[in-house]
Motif scaffolding. Structure first.
Motif: not given
Length: 247
Positions: A112-130
């Motif tokens: 979303f935009n906040l005044n002149k800023f563009t704000i990005t939120n992200r939640f990521r899930y990784d299932a790791r097979f190492r």
């Protein structure tokens, strides 16, 4: 303005945390991170995600996925992606072999935009097979754990040319990564903190970002933390294959 100040304060948490930790014992690394990320829009709601990242003497990852685009509200745009990643984990010595990792992953974003800023939120899930290693020998077995990641970025326009569709901008983000699972000490641990500042240039459907990334990485067992000073180059390429749009 109070919201902006709070946002900047949150983004600086990573840098402040690094400063507080500076008196701990660290292994210091200097590295380069390059990445190429694409999004190919095939309909109003669906796009194809592909990206690749390379850090010499650390890792190579190629990742793909399918993204669904939606709006949380009139002002907040969102997307959710499900995909699969393939990694090669390199060692910095000549003894330990390269490990394989397979990673189903998913994420949800809100921008979303906040005044002149563009704000990005992200939640990521990784299932790791190492792939497991014993006595510097690769095994056929794989260890498994989850990784949870929260990412917050602010982007601010510096020079905008609407006629030429170009833009210079500054950006900063902080990402916190946590490991969890049976193979993780105490079942839950801070994996990394990544703090970045940089500058970007956008023209047409291409964005190029150059920044400084500071990573603090916790060891999987007792030992020194890693302080990584990283030069980061990212290229973002967007394509539009909808019938009513030109590429």
């Amino acid at each position: 303005m109070k919201l902006i100040y709070r946002l900047i304060l949150f983004l600086l948490i990573g840098s402040f945390t690094h400063h507080l930790s500076s008196q701990e014992d660290f292994i210091y690394e200097n590295q380069v991170w390059v990445g190429y990320l694409t999004s190919s829009r095939v309909s109003d709601r669906i796009s194809i995600w592909n990206d690749a990242h390379f850090v010499p003497e650390s890792f190579l990852i190629v990742r793909t996925g399918v993204t669904y685009h939606f709006n949380y509200s009139e002002k907040v745009k969102g997307s959710s992606t499900l995909g699969f990643a393939r990694l090669w984990l390199y060692s910095q010595n000549d003894i330990t072999p390269t490990r394989n990792e397979y990673r189903p992953w998913g994420q949800t974003t809100a921008s979303f935009n906040l005044n002149k800023f563009t704000i990005t939120n992200r939640f990521r899930y990784d299932a790791r097979f190492r792939q497991e290693i014993e006595d510097n020998v690769l095994l056929d077995s794989y260890e498994f754990n989850w990784r949870l990641r929260y990412f917050l970025m602010a982007k601010y326009p510096l020079i905008v040319n609407d006629e030429k569709n170009t833009e210079w901008y500054a950006y900063s983000f902080n990402e916190i990564l946590f490991d969890t699972g049976r193979n993780v000490t105490n079942g839950f641990r801070l994996n990394q903190n990544r703090f970045t500042v940089g500058i970007g240039y956008k023209f047409d459907n291409l964005r190029i970002q150059l920044g400084y990334l500071n990573m603090i990485k916790n060891p999987p067992v007792d030992g020194s933390k890693v302080w990584a000073n990283t030069a980061m180059l990212m290229v973002f390429h967007n394509f539009d294959f909808r019938n009513n749009k030109k590429q």
